[in-house]
Design a protein around this motif. Structure first.
Motif, mmCIF file in Angstrom:
data_model
loop_
_atom_site.group_PDB
_atom_site.id
_atom_site.type_symbol
_atom_site.label_atom_id
_atom_site.label_comp_id
_atom_site.label_asym_id
_atom_site.label_seq_id
_atom_site.Cartn_x
_atom_site.Cartn_y
_atom_site.Cartn_z
ATOM 1 N N GLY A 93 0.792 -1.231 0.000
ATOM 2 C CA GLY A 93 0.000 0.000 0.000
ATOM 3 C C GLY A 93 0.819 1.273 0.000
ATOM 4 N N ALA A 94 2.141 1.152 -0.147
ATOM 5 C CA ALA A 94 3.003 2.341 -0.084
ATOM 6 C C ALA A 94 2.901 3.199 -1.345
ATOM 7 C CB ALA A 94 4.448 1.924 0.137
ATOM 8 N N GLY A 95 2.400 2.595 -2.424
ATOM 9 C CA GLY A 95 2.295 3.350 -3.676
ATOM 10 C C GLY A 95 3.221 2.849 -4.772
ATOM 11 N N LYS A 96 3.777 1.669 -4.586
ATOM 12 C CA LYS A 96 4.755 1.140 -5.552
ATOM 13 C C LYS A 96 4.094 0.792 -6.890
ATOM 14 C CE LYS A 96 5.984 -2.264 -2.790
ATOM 15 N NZ LYS A 96 5.031 -2.084 -1.670
ATOM 16 N N THR A 97 3.009 0.028 -6.804
ATOM 17 C CA THR A 97 2.331 -0.373 -8.047
ATOM 18 C C THR A 97 1.766 0.849 -8.761
ATOM 19 O OG1 THR A 97 1.774 -2.506 -7.088
ATOM 20 C CG2 THR A 97 0.485 -1.820 -8.993
ATOM 21 N N THR A 98 1.210 1.763 -7.994
ATOM 22 C CA THR A 98 0.655 2.979 -8.592
ATOM 23 C C THR A 98 1.736 3.738 -9.361
ATOM 24 O OG1 THR A 98 -0.947 3.106 -6.794
ATOM 25 C CG2 THR A 98 -0.633 5.097 -8.090
ATOM 26 N N LYS A 121 0.802 -10.504 1.139
ATOM 27 C CA LYS A 121 -0.517 -10.125 0.633
ATOM 28 C C LYS A 121 -1.425 -11.335 0.573
ATOM 29 C CE LYS A 121 1.897 -7.073 -2.022
ATOM 30 N NZ LYS A 121 2.318 -6.645 -3.285
HETATM 31 P P1 ATP Z 1 1.144 -3.497 -2.958
HETATM 32 O O1 ATP Z 1 2.503 -4.049 -3.055
HETATM 33 O O2 ATP Z 1 0.316 -4.057 -1.844
HETATM 34 O O3 ATP Z 1 0.410 -3.438 -4.273
HETATM 35 P P2 ATP Z 1 1.854 -0.821 -3.330
HETATM 36 O O4 ATP Z 1 2.974 -0.152 -2.632
HETATM 37 O O5 ATP Z 1 2.088 -1.267 -4.712
HETATM 38 O O6 ATP Z 1 1.362 -2.023 -2.474
HETATM 39 P P3 ATP Z 1 -0.356 0.579 -4.416
HETATM 40 O O7 ATP Z 1 -0.983 -0.621 -5.024
HETATM 41 O O8 ATP Z 1 0.329 1.521 -5.297
HETATM 42 O O9 ATP Z 1 0.617 0.158 -3.258
HETATM 43 O O10 ATP Z 1 -1.505 1.333 -3.598
HETATM 44 C C1 ATP Z 1 -1.256 2.545 -2.914
HETATM 45 C C2 ATP Z 1 -2.536 3.018 -2.287
HETATM 46 O O11 ATP Z 1 -3.450 3.434 -3.304
HETATM 47 C C3 ATP Z 1 -3.266 1.967 -1.472
HETATM 48 O O12 ATP Z 1 -3.816 2.562 -0.339
HETATM 49 C C4 ATP Z 1 -4.347 1.482 -2.419
HETATM 50 O O13 ATP Z 1 -5.460 1.000 -1.715
HETATM 51 C C5 ATP Z 1 -4.666 2.736 -3.200
HETATM 52 N N1 ATP Z 1 -5.143 2.454 -4.574
HETATM 53 C C6 ATP Z 1 -4.439 1.855 -5.545
HETATM 54 N N2 ATP Z 1 -5.152 1.775 -6.691
HETATM 55 C C7 ATP Z 1 -6.350 2.339 -6.434
HETATM 56 C C8 ATP Z 1 -7.543 2.569 -7.195
HETATM 57 N N3 ATP Z 1 -7.609 2.219 -8.482
HETATM 58 N N4 ATP Z 1 -8.556 3.177 -6.587
HETATM 59 C C9 ATP Z 1 -8.498 3.560 -5.290
HETATM 60 N N5 ATP Z 1 -7.403 3.378 -4.507
HETATM 61 C C10 ATP Z 1 -6.358 2.775 -5.061
#
Ligand code: ATP
Length: 301
Positions: free
Chosen positions: A39-44, A298
Motif C-alpha cells: 500500500g506504499a504506492g509502488k504499483t501505482t 498479501k
Molecule cells: P502493494 O505491493 O500491496 O500493491 P503498493 O505499494 O504497490 O502495495 P499501491 O498498489 O500503489 O501500493 O496502492 C497505494 C494506495 O493506493 C493503497 O492505499 C491502495 O489502496 C490505493 N489504490 C491503488 N489503486 C487504487 C484505485 N484504483 N482506486 C483507489 N485506490 C487505489
C-alpha cells in the motif's frame, strides 16, 4: 540522459494520496528498487510511469521522452511485468509470446524467432505448446517476464518479481535480473523484501505512504544509521574464549572500550571485527516502521 525522471509525480484517489509528490531519477543501466510495505504506492508508481494511469499532478520523462505527450514512443521501448500476469490462460506459452510481440509491433518473422529464443533462455522450450493456465507459478512468472522482453525493451518494470515464488524460482529470477542488467537493460523493480533490494539494487528508494523517505545506495542507506560503530571481539581468559560486542561513537572508541574491558578482566584480545549496520536497521531508523510491516504477505489477489 536518465532512464526515468519524475518531478512531484502525484496520484490521488478521492481523499487518498497514493503517490505523493515524488521526485527521483533512475540512471540508464542501473537496477533501481522501490522498497516499501504493502500500500506504499509502488504499483501505482509503475502504473503512472507506464501510462496505465494518469498522474493527478507532476511530470515524468521516461527514456528522455515526455510521459504525457510521447507515451506511444515510450511504450515501444519499455517492458512491464505486472504483479499479476497479463498473459492469456488458454494460449500456449509460445503463442502468448507471439501475441505479445504482435501487440508491440515486432515484425512477423522476427516474432517467431524471438519467441523461440526466449523460450530457450527461460528454459520453457518443452512447455512451448502448454496453455499458460497449466504452467507452474514459477513458469508463469518466467513467461510473463519473457513476454515483456519480446520487443527488446531498454527499460523493464518489475512489480514484486519474486512474490509467491519458491526459493529456487526466486533465485533463478534474481540471476536473470542480474544478467539483464549486464546486457544494459535498466530495471525498475518494486519489492517489500529488504534482502531482495539489498542483493539486486544499485540504488534503493524507501517509499512509505506515497512518499520517498530516503534514496541512496544500500551502503549509503546503511551509513545513515546513527549510534556509532559496533565491533565484535574474541577474548581469551583463564576460563576460555568468549565472543562479545562493544559499541562506541566510532570504530576507534569501540576498540578502546574493548581494550579497557580486556585489561580490566585480564583477558587477551584474539580478534576484532567491525559490524556493519544492516539494511533492516537502516530501514527502521529511516522509516520509523517496524520490519514486521514488510513481512505481512498479501492475500491472494
Ligand atoms: P502493494 O505491493 O500491496 O500493491 P503498493 O505499494 O504497490 O502495495 P499501491 O498498489 O500503489 O501500493 O496502492 C497505494 C494506495 O493506493 C493503497 O492505499 C491502495 O489502496 C490505493 N489504490 C491503488 N489503486 C487504487 C484505485 N484504483 N482506486 C483507489 N485506490 C487505489
Amino acid at each position: 540522459m536518465f532512464a526515468i525522471e519524475t518531478e512531484n509525480l502525484t496520484k490521488t484517489y478521492g481523499s487518498l494520496t497514493a503517490v505523493d509528490h515524488i521526485s527521483f531519477a533512475v540512471q540508464e543501466g542501473e537496477v533501481f528498487a522501490f522498497l516499501g510495505p504493502n500500500g506504499a504506492g509502488k504499483t501505482t508508481t509503475i502504473r503512472l510511469l507506464t501510462g496505465l494511469s494518469r498522474p493527478t499532478a507532476g511530470k515524468a520523462r521516461v527514456l528522455g521522452l515526455d510521459l504525457h505527450r510521447e507515451l506511444p514512443r515510450i511504450k515501444k521501448q519499455v517492458g512491464v511485468v505486472p504483479e499479476r500476469s497479463n498473459l492469456y490462460d488458454e494460449l500456449s506459452a509460445r503463442d502468448n509470446l507471439i501475441f505479445t510481440g504482435q501487440l508491440y509491433g515486432v515484425p512477423r518473422a522476427e516474432r517467431a524467432q524471438r519467441a523461440n529464443e526466449l523460450l530457450h533462455r527461460f528454459r520453457l522450450e518443452d512447455k512451448r505448446d502448454v496453455p499458460f493456465a497449466h504452467l507452474s507459478r514459477g513458469m508463469k512468472r518466467a513467461l510473463t517476464i519473457a513476454a515483456a522482453l519480446i520487443h527488446r525493451p531498454r527499460l523493464l518494470f518489475l512489480d514484486e518479481p519474486t512474490v509467491g515464488l519458491d526459493v529456487v524460482s526466486a533465485r533463478g529470477l534474481r540471476a536473470l535480473i542480474e544478467r539483464l542488467r549486464q546486457e544494459g537493460v535498466t530495471i525498475f523493480l518494486t519489492t517489500h523484501y529488504l534482502e531482495e533490494a539489498e542483493r539486486l539494487a544499485d540504488r534503493v528508494a524507501l517509499i512509505v505512504r506515497g512518499r520517498i523517505v530516503a534514496l541512496d545506495t544500500v551502503e549509503g542507506l546503511k551509513s545513515r544509521v546513527s549510534g556509532g560503530a559496533t565491533v565484535e571481539v574474541r577474548l581469551a581468559g583463564p576460563s576460555g574464549e568468549e565472543r562479545l560486542r562493544f559499541r562506541g561513537e566510532d570504530v576507534e572508541s569501540a576498540v578502546r572500550v574493548t581494550l579497557d574491558h580486556a585489561a580490566a578482566e585480564s583477558k587477551r584480545v584474539m580478534a576484532v571485527n567491525t559490524i556493519q549496520p544492516t539494511l533492516e536497521e537502516a530501514f527502521i531508523e529511516l522509516t520509523g516502521l517496524s520490519v514486521e510491516v514488510m513481512l505481512a504477505e498479501k492475500g491472494n489477489r
